[in-house]
Design a protein around this motif. Structure first.
Motif, PDB file in Angstrom:
ATOM      1  N   THR A 119       0.832  -1.201   0.000  1.00 15.87           N
ATOM      2  CA  THR A 119       0.000   0.000   0.000  1.00 15.87           C
ATOM      3  C   THR A 119       0.867   1.252   0.000  1.00 15.87           C
ATOM      4  O   THR A 119       1.766   1.401   0.837  1.00 15.87           O
ATOM      5  CB  THR A 119      -0.920   0.014   1.232  1.00 15.87           C
ATOM      6  N   SER A 120       0.577   2.169  -0.920  1.00 10.50           N
ATOM      7  CA  SER A 120       1.399   3.377  -1.078  1.00 10.50           C
ATOM      8  C   SER A 120       1.412   4.228   0.187  1.00 10.50           C
ATOM      9  O   SER A 120       2.457   4.741   0.590  1.00 10.50           O
ATOM     10  CB  SER A 120       0.877   4.207  -2.256  1.00 10.50           C
ATOM     11  N   ALA A 121       0.256   4.398   0.818  1.00 10.80           N
ATOM     12  CA  ALA A 121       0.175   5.265   2.000  1.00 10.80           C
ATOM     13  C   ALA A 121       1.035   4.735   3.135  1.00 10.80           C
ATOM     14  O   ALA A 121       1.665   5.511   3.871  1.00 10.80           O
ATOM     15  CB  ALA A 121      -1.277   5.398   2.446  1.00 10.80           C
ATOM     16  N   SER A 167       9.479   6.889  -6.028  1.00  7.89           N
ATOM     17  CA  SER A 167       8.775   6.339  -7.183  1.00  7.89           C
ATOM     18  C   SER A 167       9.526   5.147  -7.766  1.00  7.89           C
ATOM     19  O   SER A 167       8.910   4.138  -8.143  1.00  7.89           O
ATOM     20  CB  SER A 167       8.596   7.418  -8.258  1.00  7.89           C
ATOM     21  N   ASP A 233       0.166   9.908  -6.370  1.00 11.59           N
ATOM     22  CA  ASP A 233       0.525   9.291  -5.094  1.00 11.59           C
ATOM     23  C   ASP A 233       1.833   9.820  -4.527  1.00 11.59           C
ATOM     24  O   ASP A 233       1.909  10.176  -3.338  1.00 11.59           O
ATOM     25  CB  ASP A 233       0.634   7.771  -5.257  1.00 11.59           C
ATOM     26  N   GLU A 234       2.876   9.850  -5.369  1.00 12.17           N
ATOM     27  CA  GLU A 234       4.198  10.199  -4.869  1.00 12.17           C
ATOM     28  C   GLU A 234       4.262  11.607  -4.273  1.00 12.17           C
ATOM     29  O   GLU A 234       4.645  11.762  -3.107  1.00 12.17           O
ATOM     30  CB  GLU A 234       5.255  10.034  -5.969  1.00 12.17           C
ATOM     31  N   TYR A 236       1.783  13.599  -3.445  1.00 10.94           N
ATOM     32  CA  TYR A 236       0.738  13.792  -2.437  1.00 10.94           C
ATOM     33  C   TYR A 236       1.149  13.184  -1.096  1.00 10.94           C
ATOM     34  O   TYR A 236       0.961  13.800  -0.035  1.00 10.94           O
ATOM     35  CB  TYR A 236      -0.573  13.168  -2.911  1.00 10.94           C
ATOM     36  N   LEU A 237       1.735  11.985  -1.129  1.00  8.89           N
ATOM     37  CA  LEU A 237       2.062  11.282   0.107  1.00  8.89           C
ATOM     38  C   LEU A 237       3.414  11.684   0.677  1.00  8.89           C
ATOM     39  O   LEU A 237       3.593  11.699   1.898  1.00  8.89           O
ATOM     40  CB  LEU A 237       2.051   9.768  -0.148  1.00  8.89           C
TER      41      LEU A 237
END
Length: 298
Positions: A119-121, A167, A233-234, A236-237
Motif C-alpha cells: 500500500t502506497s500510503a 517512485s 501518489d508520490e 501527495y504522500l
C-alpha cells in the motif's frame, strides 16, 4: 440457411463475451467523460444545483498562472521518471534473466516486484522518515560519507530527487516485470547463433536484444509516460505538493480544486485538458512506433 444461422450464433456469442467489458467501459470511462465535458461549462459545487456559465471556465483556464506551474511540474516528473523507470527497469531485468540459479531468480523477481503490491500510503510514511532532514537515515548515511545534509522535502531543487527515489523503489517493479517477460520470449537459439558468428555481449544486446524487445519497450514507454503524466501518489504522500507548489502535479491540482475548493466545473475542464494531452501524446507515440518497433522475429 444453416450456415447463416451458425454465423449469427457465433456473432451473438462474441457480443456476449464483450458485454461485461462494454458495460464497464460505459460506466467508468464513457459516462464520466461525457459528464466532465458537460460540467466544464457549469459552476457546480456538489451541494447546490449546477449553473450554466458557458465559457467562463475556459477563460479561467487560460488565465490560471498556477495551473501553468502545475503543468511545468508534471513535465519535470515525466522527464525524470520515464527514463529512470525504463532504463533501470531494463537493467534489473537483464540482471535477473542472466545465467543464475532459479532460486536466486525467484528471489530477485519477488524483491523487485514486491513494493508494487504494498500500500502506497503505508510505505510513504516510512519514506517520509527516511527523508527527514535532521533524523532521516539518508542524511545520516550521507553524513557518514562526509557529505552535508540534504533538505529533501524542504528544497524545491531536492524535492524531485526525493519523489524520484520513492517512485523508483515503489513502481519500477512494473517495468521490470514487463521486461522480464519480453526477454524470456526471445529464443535462446538466436543468442547461440550470434555467439557462433562472433558477436560479443554488446553486439548481441544492441543488434539482437533491443530490436526483439522493441514491442515490450514501446509498451513500457506508453504506460510509464501515461503514469508519470498522471502522477499523484508520490507527491501527495511524500511532499504534499510542497514546498509551496514546487512538487504539486496537475492531478493534485485537480483533486484540490474539485474536493477542497469544490469547483467541480473548473476541475472537470482541467481534467479534460490533461486527458487530451495524454491522448495526443499516446497517438503520436503509436505513429512514431512504426519507425522503430518490430513485431517480427527473423
Amino acid at each position: 440457411m444453416m450456415k447463416m444461422s451458425r454465423t449469427m450464433k457465433d456473432g451473438f456469442a462474441g457480443y456476449l463475451f464483450l458485454l461485461p467489458a462494454l458495460i464497464l467501459f460505459l460506466l467508468f470511462i464513457a459516462e464520466p467523460l461525457i459528464v466532465s465535458v458537460f460540467l466544464s461549462f457549469t459552476e457546480y459545487n456538489v451541494i447546490t444545483p449546477y449553473r450554466w456559465i458557458g465559457l467562463d471556465n475556459v477563460r479561467q483556464f487560460f488565465h490560471d498562472a498556477r495551473l501553468g506551474l502545475m503543468y511545468g511540474n508534471t513535465f519535470k516528473y515525466v522527464l525524470i521518471l520515464v527514463p529512470l523507470h525504463m532504463v533501470l527497469g531494463l537493467l534489473l531485468a537483464l540482471g535477473v534473466t542472466r545465467k543464475i540459479s532459479k532460486r536466486w531468480k525467484y528471489f530477485y523477481r519477488t524483491a523487485f516486484y514486491f513494493p508494487v503490491l504494498v500500500t502506497s500510503a503505508a510505505v510513504a510514511v516510512a519514506w517520509s522518515f527516511l527523508f527527514d532532514s535532521d533524523f532521516g537515515v539518508l542524511n545520516y548515511l550521507l553524513g557518514q560519507l562526509g557529505f552535508d545534509r540534504v533538505p529533501w522535502l524542504q528544497s524545491p531543487r531536492w524535492v524531485y530527487a526525493a519523489v524520484a527515489l520513492y517512485s523508483f523503489w515503489k513502481f519500477v517493479g512494473n517495468a521490470f516485470l514487463y521486461y522480464v517477460i519480453g526477454l524470456q520470449n526471445i529464443p535462446e537459439t538466436l543468442y547461440e547463433a550470434a555467439e557462433i558468428d562472433g558477436a560479443g555481449p554488446l553486439q548481441s544486446f544492441f543488434r539482437l536484444t533491443l530490436p526483439l524487445l522493441s514491442p515490450t519497450i514501446f509498451f513500457v514507454l506508453v504506460t510509464t509516460l501515461i503514469g508519470a503524466t498522471q502522477i499523484f501518489d508520490e507527491p501527495y504522500l511524500i511532499t504534499g505538493g510542497g514546498p509551496g507548489d514546487a512538487s504539486r502535479s496537475v492531478n493534485m491540482y485537480i483533486y484540490e480544486v474539485a474536493f477542497q475548493s469544490h469547483e467541480m466545473g473548473y476541475a472537470s475542464l482541467v481534467s479534460l485538458s490533461l486527458f487530451l494531452i495524454i491522448l495526443l501524446v499516446t497517438v503520436l507515440q503509436f505513429r512514431l512506433s512504426r519507425t522503430w518497433v518490430s513485431y517480427h522475429q527473423e
